[in-house]
Design a protein around this motif. Structure first.
Motif, short mmCIF file in Angstrom:
data_model
loop_
_atom_site.label_atom_id
_atom_site.label_comp_id
_atom_site.label_asym_id
_atom_site.label_seq_id
_atom_site.Cartn_x
_atom_site.Cartn_y
_atom_site.Cartn_z
N VAL A 140 -1.99 -4.91 3.02
CA VAL A 140 -1.73 -3.55 3.52
C VAL A 140 -1.76 -2.52 2.39
O VAL A 140 -1.59 -1.34 2.62
CB VAL A 140 -0.37 -3.47 4.24
N GLY A 141 -1.98 -2.98 1.17
CA GLY A 141 -1.89 -2.08 0.02
C GLY A 141 -0.57 -2.33 -0.70
O GLY A 141 0.43 -2.68 -0.08
N SER A 142 -0.59 -2.13 -2.03
CA SER A 142 0.60 -2.46 -2.82
C SER A 142 1.81 -1.64 -2.41
O SER A 142 2.91 -2.18 -2.25
CB SER A 142 0.32 -2.19 -4.30
N GLY A 143 1.61 -0.33 -2.24
CA GLY A 143 2.74 0.55 -1.91
C GLY A 143 3.40 0.12 -0.62
O GLY A 143 4.63 -0.03 -0.55
N ALA A 144 2.59 -0.12 0.40
CA ALA A 144 3.13 -0.51 1.70
C ALA A 144 3.77 -1.89 1.62
O ALA A 144 4.77 -2.16 2.29
CB ALA A 144 2.03 -0.48 2.76
N GLN B 263 7.15 -1.55 0.11
CA GLN B 263 8.01 -0.96 1.14
C GLN B 263 8.49 -2.02 2.14
O GLN B 263 9.66 -2.10 2.46
CB GLN B 263 7.21 0.13 1.86
N ASP C 181 -0.29 -4.45 -7.25
CA ASP C 181 -1.18 -4.25 -8.39
C ASP C 181 -0.43 -3.70 -9.60
O ASP C 181 -0.96 -3.66 -10.69
CB ASP C 181 -2.28 -3.23 -8.06
N LYS D 232 8.75 0.07 -10.07
CA LYS D 232 9.32 1.21 -10.78
C LYS D 232 10.84 1.06 -10.78
O LYS D 232 11.38 0.39 -9.90
CB LYS D 232 8.92 2.51 -10.08
N ASP E 192 -6.31 5.77 -2.91
CA ASP E 192 -5.53 5.36 -4.07
C ASP E 192 -5.68 3.86 -4.24
O ASP E 192 -5.68 3.12 -3.27
CB ASP E 192 -4.05 5.68 -3.84
N GLY F 156 -3.52 9.82 -15.36
CA GLY F 156 -3.67 8.47 -14.80
C GLY F 156 -2.87 8.28 -13.53
O GLY F 156 -2.14 9.16 -13.10
N LYS G 89 -2.89 5.98 -9.49
CA LYS G 89 -3.75 5.27 -8.54
C LYS G 89 -4.79 6.18 -7.91
O LYS G 89 -5.77 5.72 -7.35
CB LYS G 89 -2.89 4.64 -7.46
#
Lengths: 375, 333
Positions: free
Chosen positions: A92-96, A99, A112, A116, A199, A222, A224
């Protein structure tokens, strides 16, 4: 009214057919990407080495699409050996994915980039008595692909790449490129540099490389999202590869598995001779990385400016993210057994078949012992 | 539909009772049905209000933390610290690509509708309508893939030609001749194909409803077929065609996947529609959502709110136009 209703029904049924067709197609697509017809053979070879350790039940995970093919193959092998386990990894993508993990929906996340600080703080809610840690697992070599009639060998260096992607070098016969390729017949053709629309961790790592290796030519902060102006963008790794394939005079960065059938540039890193991208040369660059995570966290800081012989510096490292303590009791055995398997030498060795870079020994050992300590 | 069948068995006395209004007997079936339909109406309003509230709250959170100007900033860097994002490029790209789509699709759609109703033999009209419906059934991602893999390479010739001969208009000027046409113009063409069926179908229905007496009157005055269409069909159908176009515009404004796959997006706002670059609201949301932080997500929702408002305005404008036209056609009829 009647007519309309009929049309709608008709439209629905066509939509359904088209959608199911698309699903079938994508299923085929991902199988193809995972490449390596050696998959079957390695599965049976590995089966004996997989320790199930009472793993059972359903293991949900989600995150980075960059490691999706690797996880897919590993889950197939693992589920073949341990019949009681169902592994379901959604790209689903790293951010999702992070989450999902922070909301307690998944047993581990794929990402990836490392967590943080505020994400680590949030993770204390789901990791009872512990926190989330980053475990490097899959190395993703990033290729520089190009499409230029009549030029079979192309060597570039970081400043030239930075200028090309920042639209400072606009023609293929630019003196800077000619100097690196004295033998090539470079045409007077506009350069079309492709980057990712959405991104992406690939963009993040590629621009980190440009920033580290050519700081005076790449001034962007820099991240995503692509920040430079100009050039072409395309959606997804496959979109970028398709764009390069259909455009003479194009250049792009893309994951190695998508570079099949396209020309790849070599990189003058300052080592004694230009480096070509292979899974080996990418692993060499990861070996040059430092572990910067503290307190059980194993996040890496890659040395993008490496001049090591035969090391291809443009790589991304994807992590698995799990709790060091306080993993959910019902999925802990399965999580541990699966992560242990995928960090094992056997599983890592299979990565090269899928155009991924295996972890170097030293880092793999640390990851394995970190996984042993999960609770 | 089914509900009426189940809950309201038609008793023979009802027509008379209905004719006398409230004095008639109200049966439980009537009450249940009116309650159900009222409930559906209220549910819709509540749903819209809930969406609006959700969008507004999240949007307000994002805009309050924006370090750029939400309306005039070109960049979309919502995940960085400090976050800087604005909708200028998205607003421009959404409007331009939709306008191009409308400019291409509306004349063609009206042409097809007229052909089907007035020119085509019956044997051809049916299959043609079927093919148009088929266009509407293709999922937008398939249009996107077709656009990126087929349309883009094949439009190269057209864009170079436009650049060469119409470059002086600024609009068709390519600042870097020969770039692959992954631009707002191509996106507009693709959107035009996608909104063609809806405009065609609604226009056809409206044109069919032109009273035969109007057309016969025109013919009786010695008008040719084209003159008949111009004098009696188009004036009567105009408001319907406008509302059909607005339905199409609504789809073009919100179209996502096709634009994402075809458009080379960037933070560039340019009048050269053949230059790669630009972006649209929906495409921007789709391409940034996967990797967005929580603030990034709120920022995307804020841009979604703007799209919501634009769509409301478009629909409102269409209603005003239609209401005004109705008086004309009413007077004529």
């Amino acid at each position: 009214m009647k007519l309309q209703r009929k049309n709608r029904l008709r439209a629905l049924s066509f939509g359904a057919i088209a959608v199911s067709g698309a699903l079938a197609l994508t299923a085929c697509g991902s199988d193809n990407n995972s490449g390596g017809n050696g998959g079957g053979a390695s599965a049976s070879a590995n089966a004996s080495n997989i320790k199930c350790d009472n793993a059972k039940g359903q293991l949900l995970a989600s995150g980075s699409t960059a490691q999706q093919n690797a996880i897919g193959q590993w889950s197939k092998d693992f589920m073949a050996a341990c019949s009681g386990v169902q592994i379901n990894y959604k790209g689903v993508g790293s951010g999702a994915g992070i989450q999902d993990f922070l909301q307690g929906n998944t047993a581990f996340a794929g990402s990836d980039s490392s967590l943080k600080p505020d994400e680590v703080a949030q993770s204390k809610k789901v990791c009872k008595g512990g926190k989330a840690i980053d475990l490097p697992m899959v190395g993703g070599p990033i290729a520089v692909i190009y499409n230029l009639d009549g030029v079979d060998n192309l060597t570039l260096d970081a400043p030239t790449l930075a200028k090309i992607f920042d639209s400072k070098i606009k023609k293929w016969n630019d003196p800077a490129i000619a100097k690196l390729n004295p033998k090539a017949k470079l045409p007077n053709l506009a350069i079309q540099a492709y980057h990712r629309t959405e991104d992406s961790g690939t963009t993040d790592n590629f621009t980190k490389y440009l920033k580290a290796a050519a700081p005076s030519d790449w001034k962007y902060s820099g991240g995503k999202a692509w920040q430079a102006q100009g050039g072409q963008s395309a959606k997804g790794s496959s979109g970028v590869a398709a764009g390069v394939k259909q455009t003479n005079g194009s250049i792009a960065y893309d994951e190695l598995s998508y570079a099949k059938g396209l020309q790849m540039a070599q990189l003058d890193t300052g080592a004694s001779k230009p480096v070509a991208l292979t899974t080996d040369s990418a692993s060499k660059a990861i070996a040059d990385a430092k572990i910067v995570g503290a307190d059980g966290d194993l996040s890496l800081e890659l040395n993008y400016a490496t001049k090591a012989e035969g090391a291809w510096p443009i790589v991304l490292v994807t992590y698995e993210i799990a709790c060091d303590k306080g993993n959910k009791a019902d999925t802990l055995p399965a999580t541990k057994a699966f992560l242990k398997y995928i960090s094992s030498d056997d599983a890592q060795a299979g990565l090269a078949n899928q155009s991924y870079a295996p972890l170097p020994k030293e880092i793999a050992t640390k990851v394995q012992s970190a996984i042993d300590g999960l609770s | 539909m089914e509900i009426t069948k189940e809950t309201a068995p038609p008793p023979p006395a009802v027509p008379a009772a209905a004719a006398h209004g409230r004095r008639g007997v109200t049966r439980p079936g009537d009450r249940i049905f009116s309650g159900l339909s009222r409930g559906s109406g209220i549910l819709l309003l509540v749903l819209m209000a809930a969406i609006a509230v959700f969008l507004t709250v999240r949007a307000a959170n994002a805009i309050s933390q924006d370090h750029g100007n939400f309306l005039t900033t070109f960049e979309w860097d919502a995940n960085t610290t400090p976050p800087v994002f604005g909708i200028a490029v998205l607003l421009y790209g959404t409007l331009v690509s939709s306008v191009i789509a409308m400019a291409i699709a509306v004349p063609i759609a009206v042409g097809i509708a007229l052909f089907m109703t007035h020119y085509a033999p019956r044997r051809l009209g049916g299959p043609l309508a079927y093919v148009i419906d088929l266009l509407a059934a293709v999922p937008s991602i398939v249009y996107g893939l077709w656009g990126a893999l087929f349309l883009v390479p094949h439009l190269q010739g057209l864009t170079s030609w436009l650049d060469q001969y119409l470059g002086w208009t600024v609009i068709f000027d390519q600042s870097n001749p020969g770039t692959a046409p992954r631009n707002l113009f191509t996106a507009g063409i693709l959107l035009a194909i996608m909104i063609l069926p809806i405009i065609t179908n609604v226009s056809r229905e409206v044109i069919r409803q032109v009273p035969a007496a109007h057309e016969e009157a025109a013919l009786a005055l010695g008008a040719t077929r084209w003159e008949t269409i111009r004098m009696s069909v188009l004036p009567f159908a105009r408001s319907g065609i406008i509302s059909a176009s607005m339905l199409g515009l609504g789809r073009a404004l919100g179209e996502t996947m096709a634009v994402v796959t075809v458009l080379s997006s960037s933070d560039k706002l340019t009048a050269h529609i053949l230059d790669p670059g630009g972006g649209t609201f929906a495409a921007n949301i789709a391409s940034h959502f996967g990797e967005a932080t929580s603030l990034g997500r709120d920022a995307l929702i804020a841009s979604g709110l703007v799209l919501f408002v634009i769509t409301l305005l478009v629909n409102g404008a269409a209603r005003v136009i239609i209401a005004r036209r109705k008086e004309y056609s009413g007077a004529n009829a």
